[in-house]
Design an enzyme around this catalytic site. Structure first.
Site, PDB file in Angstrom:
ATOM      1  CE  LYS A 175      -3.353  -2.352   2.925  1.00  0.00           C
ATOM      2  NZ  LYS A 175      -3.775  -2.518   4.328  1.00  0.00           N
ATOM      3  N   GLY A 176       2.109   1.130   0.398  1.00  0.00           N
ATOM      4  CA  GLY A 176       2.936   2.297   0.720  1.00  0.00           C
ATOM      5  C   GLY A 176       3.081   3.353  -0.355  1.00  0.00           C
TER       6      GLY A 176
ATOM      7  CD  GLU B 228       8.273  -0.302  -2.631  1.00  0.00           C
ATOM      8  OE1 GLU B 228       7.189   0.236  -2.412  1.00  0.00           O
ATOM      9  OE2 GLU B 228       8.549  -1.465  -2.254  1.00  0.00           O
ATOM     10  CG  ASP B 229       6.779   2.500   0.494  1.00  0.00           C
ATOM     11  OD1 ASP B 229       7.568   1.679  -0.011  1.00  0.00           O
ATOM     12  OD2 ASP B 229       6.024   2.200   1.439  1.00  0.00           O
TER      13      ASP B 229
ATOM     14  CG  ASP C  41      14.658  -1.356   4.692  1.00  0.00           C
ATOM     15  OD1 ASP C  41      15.674  -0.758   5.042  1.00  0.00           O
ATOM     16  OD2 ASP C  41      14.033  -2.097   5.458  1.00  0.00           O
TER      17      ASP C  41
ATOM     18  CE  LYS D 250      14.640   2.558   6.075  1.00  0.00           C
ATOM     19  NZ  LYS D 250      14.109   1.639   7.088  1.00  0.00           N
TER      20      LYS D 250
ATOM     21  CG  PHE E  38      10.366   1.975  11.076  1.00  0.00           C
ATOM     22  CD1 PHE E  38      10.503   0.911  10.187  1.00  0.00           C
ATOM     23  CD2 PHE E  38       9.084   2.428  11.369  1.00  0.00           C
ATOM     24  CE1 PHE E  38       9.389   0.303   9.610  1.00  0.00           C
ATOM     25  CE2 PHE E  38       7.967   1.830  10.807  1.00  0.00           C
ATOM     26  CZ  PHE E  38       8.120   0.772   9.921  1.00  0.00           C
TER      27      PHE E  38
ATOM     28  CG  ASP F 227       2.418   0.690   7.444  1.00  0.00           C
ATOM     29  OD1 ASP F 227       3.330   0.463   6.613  1.00  0.00           O
ATOM     30  OD2 ASP F 227       1.898  -0.207   8.139  1.00  0.00           O
TER      31      ASP F 227
ATOM     32  NE  ARG G 168      -0.661   2.002   4.858  1.00  0.00           N
ATOM     33  CZ  ARG G 168       0.353   1.169   4.586  1.00  0.00           C
ATOM     34  NH1 ARG G 168       1.425   1.626   3.999  1.00  0.00           N
ATOM     35  NH2 ARG G 168       0.275  -0.097   4.910  1.00  0.00           N
TER      36      ARG G 168
END
Ligand code: IMP
Length: 178
Positions: free
Chosen positions: A42-43, A98-99, A102, A130, A151, A158, A164
């Site tokens: 969902k990000g 993409e959000d 990582d 990141k 984080f 989220d 969000r």
């Protein structure tokens, strides 16, 4: 909700300025190519909505759902797809949106899935990167901001389903996790 935030890393203004730049860059790079933007749910839903509105070329939009986190702050390491693509990818210029990048496990999984569908080209656009956390060698082609190992919540990101809808990106106070 904002009282839970310890530090704002990327303000709303910083985000909107950078998204504008990314939209202009994508518009130039994909002129006449009608790219297919594939948002990772969902990000990415907020980033994709803003990015698409900063692009002044024809583009189509799709969503895919993958999951690797559950309710915590660490990836389970196992990526599963819960909603596959509805559009034809073959011979399309595909951009994964993409959000945050990582460990890279999610995007590695998605890249392999999409490459099997034989796109004309495949690129990755992520709001945050990141790099210090990477577990697999994967690089984004378009990056909003590089970030340190923390984080983050907000702008689509989220913690256990919440935050969000913050218009900026920040970190949470430690007591929120306990
Ligand atoms: P990766 O597979 O480890 O690269 O993680 C990608 C996904 O993990 C992202 O799409 C996010 O959903 C989630 N994620 C990674 N880091 C964060 C973070 O700092 N805040 C919130 N979600 C994150």
């Amino acid at each position: 909700m904002k009282h839970d935030i310890e530090k704002v890393y990327f303000t709303e203004e910083m985000i909107q300025n950078r998204v504008k730049e990314l939209g202009a860059q994508l518009s130039a790079d994909y002129k006449g190519k009608n790219p297919l933007l594939v948002g990772v749910l969902k990000g990415s839903f907020i980033f994709l909505a803003d990015l698409a509105r900063q692009m002044d070329i024809h583009c189509e939009i799709e969503f895919i759902t993958v999951s690797s986190y559950g309710a915590g702050t660490e990836t389970s390491g196992k990526v599963t797809m819960t909603k596959a693509l509805g559009s034809v990818v073959e011979n399309r210029h595909v951009i994964i949106v993409e959000d945050i990048l990582d460990t890279g496990l999610t995007l590695e999984f998605l890249r392999n899935y999409l490459l099997d569908l034989k796109p004309a080209s495949l690129k990755i656009c992520t709001m945050l990167d990141k790099p210090s956390r990477r577990r697999v060698p994967i690089k984004a082609d378009y990056v909003g901001y590089e970030c340190v190992d923390a984080f983050y919540v907000g702008y689509g990101l989220d913690y256990a389903g919440n935050y969000r809808n913050l218009p900026y990106i920040g970190s949470l106070k430690p007591e929120i996790y306990s």
